[in-house]
Structure formats: structure tokens, C-alpha cells
Scaffold this active site. Sequence first.
Site, mmCIF file in Angstrom:
data_model
loop_
_atom_site.group_PDB
_atom_site.id
_atom_site.type_symbol
_atom_site.label_atom_id
_atom_site.label_comp_id
_atom_site.label_asym_id
_atom_site.label_seq_id
_atom_site.Cartn_x
_atom_site.Cartn_y
_atom_site.Cartn_z
ATOM 1 N N PRO A 11 0.798 -1.226 0.000
ATOM 2 C CA PRO A 11 0.000 0.000 0.000
ATOM 3 C C PRO A 11 0.831 1.276 0.000
ATOM 4 C CG PRO A 11 -0.087 -1.094 2.137
ATOM 5 C CD PRO A 11 0.551 -2.052 1.186
ATOM 6 N N ASN A 12 0.350 2.223 -0.770
ATOM 7 C CA ASN A 12 0.887 3.588 -0.867
ATOM 8 C C ASN A 12 2.196 3.688 -1.650
ATOM 9 O OD1 ASN A 12 -1.232 4.832 0.669
ATOM 10 N ND2 ASN A 12 -0.359 3.848 2.470
ATOM 11 N N ARG A 19 5.219 11.049 -2.399
ATOM 12 C CA ARG A 19 4.934 10.804 -0.998
ATOM 13 C C ARG A 19 6.172 11.054 -0.133
ATOM 14 N NH1 ARG A 19 4.739 4.689 1.354
ATOM 15 N NH2 ARG A 19 3.886 5.222 3.378
ATOM 16 N N TYR A 24 11.294 8.983 1.560
ATOM 17 C CA TYR A 24 11.321 7.904 0.559
ATOM 18 C C TYR A 24 12.059 8.268 -0.721
ATOM 19 C CZ TYR A 24 7.785 5.935 3.652
ATOM 20 O OH TYR A 24 7.126 5.426 4.756
ATOM 21 N N ASN A 80 8.157 -5.235 -0.588
ATOM 22 C CA ASN A 80 8.008 -4.122 0.344
ATOM 23 C C ASN A 80 6.534 -4.109 0.740
ATOM 24 O OD1 ASN A 80 7.731 -1.777 1.759
ATOM 25 N ND2 ASN A 80 8.980 -0.537 0.364
ATOM 26 N N ALA A 83 2.836 -0.488 4.976
ATOM 27 C CA ALA A 83 2.315 -0.495 6.351
ATOM 28 C C ALA A 83 1.749 -1.847 6.767
ATOM 29 C CB ALA A 83 1.254 0.595 6.504
ATOM 30 N N GLU A 104 12.371 -9.236 2.470
ATOM 31 C CA GLU A 104 11.587 -8.055 2.865
ATOM 32 C C GLU A 104 12.467 -6.819 2.675
ATOM 33 O OE1 GLU A 104 10.580 -8.331 7.007
ATOM 34 O OE2 GLU A 104 9.776 -6.289 7.116
ATOM 35 N N HIS A 106 12.578 -2.454 2.961
ATOM 36 C CA HIS A 106 12.015 -1.154 3.308
ATOM 37 C C HIS A 106 12.965 -0.069 2.826
ATOM 38 C CE1 HIS A 106 8.880 -3.034 5.591
ATOM 39 N NE2 HIS A 106 9.800 -3.817 6.114
ATOM 40 N N ARG A 113 12.552 5.224 13.014
ATOM 41 C CA ARG A 113 11.318 6.019 12.890
ATOM 42 C C ARG A 113 10.376 5.722 14.073
ATOM 43 N NH1 ARG A 113 9.039 5.327 7.056
ATOM 44 N NH2 ARG A 113 7.831 7.148 7.732
HETATM 45 C C1 DQA Z 1 8.069 1.343 4.195
HETATM 46 C C2 DQA Z 1 8.055 1.601 5.702
HETATM 47 C C3 DQA Z 1 6.657 1.387 6.272
HETATM 48 O O1 DQA Z 1 6.652 1.646 7.676
HETATM 49 C C4 DQA Z 1 5.677 2.337 5.610
HETATM 50 O O2 DQA Z 1 4.366 2.095 6.090
HETATM 51 C C5 DQA Z 1 5.728 2.257 4.126
HETATM 52 C C6 DQA Z 1 7.032 2.194 3.476
HETATM 53 C C7 DQA Z 1 9.444 1.663 3.571
HETATM 54 O O3 DQA Z 1 9.672 1.241 2.441
HETATM 55 O O4 DQA Z 1 10.284 2.329 4.201
HETATM 56 O O5 DQA Z 1 4.702 2.339 3.450
HETATM 57 O O6 DQA Z 1 7.796 -0.034 3.963
#
Ligand code: DQA
Length: 151
Positions: A11-12, A19, A24, A80, A83, A104, A106, A113
Site C-alpha cells: 500500500p501507498n 509521498r 522515501y 516491500n 504499512a 523483505e 524497506h 522512525r
Molecule cells: C516502508 C516503511 C513502512 O513503515 C511504511 O508504512 C511504508 C514504506 C518503507 O519502504 O520504508 O509504506 O515499507
Amino acid sequence: MSKKVIVLNGPNLNLLGLREPAVYGKATLEDVEALCRETGARLGVEVECLQSNHEGVLLDALHAAGRRVKAGEVIGVVMNPGAYTHTSIALHDAIKGAEVPLIEIHISNVHARESFRHHSYVSPAAAGIVVGFGVDGYRLAIEGLVRKQGA
Ligand code: DQA
């Protein structure tokens, strides 16, 4: 035919580039997917990318990846989970249930954070974790998966 790596973004992550660029970076999802394909080409694997804002779509993609790993077509997944990392027992169960080798990733250093980002339901089911290298982490994750699983 070359083996495949599946790159899943949760998501996102479709908002990359717009964003919170201070967290990011400026690269878009399109840039990230191009980087993944180039990395795969250099290593002799084909990269398939999928982004979804829907947990169930990501679960279905993991199940399908697991079947394709068993068929010898796919070596594993770089994911990735956004959230959902911090909320989804269902993702944890899908990775284990589908027996899919998964790295995984990020973009940000989640441990530097907010405390709600410090726990991952995905990490105990993952074969490896890449955190905090910006979008270059996708390249590192694909390289790590190929080295670990062979192509
Ligand atoms: C993320 C870190 C997560 O906490 C966040 O919700 C994201 C992006 C990252 O790539 O740093 O959507 O996965």
C-alpha cells in the site's frame, strides 16, 4: 527460459516520488520497477512487478508465487509490504503457508522512525531483510535473493 523473481509492492508505494520525498526519495514506482528489471537482466533473471493497495491481492500474489516456486519457474519474491508489515498476520501466514523464499525490503530505516514501525509480522517469515538503503535496497534485495536461492 530464464527464471523469475517477483517484486511486490504494498500500500501507498504507488505514491513514490510524491509521498514524503524526504523519507522515501524522489524515485517513482516506475523508476523502482525499471531498476528491478535492470538488476534482474544483469543477473540473468526475469523480474515481474506488482503493486497493490489491497491486502487480499498481495495474499493471492504470494500464493501464486509459492506455486510457481514449486514448479521451478520462480526463485522467490522481493517484497516491500508497506504499512501491512506492521499489521498483517495474514501476510506472515501466506509467506509461510506458500513456502515462498522472500526478501523483505524497506526504503527507509524503519527502526529509526516511529515505534509502531519497529515491529514486523513479515520478518520472522522472511529469508532476509534489507532496510534503510533507499530505493537501492530493491537492487540489494534482488542480488541477495539470487545469491541465496540461485537462478
Ligand atoms: C516502508 C516503511 C513502512 O513503515 C511504511 O508504512 C511504508 C514504506 C518503507 O519502504 O520504508 O509504506 O515499507
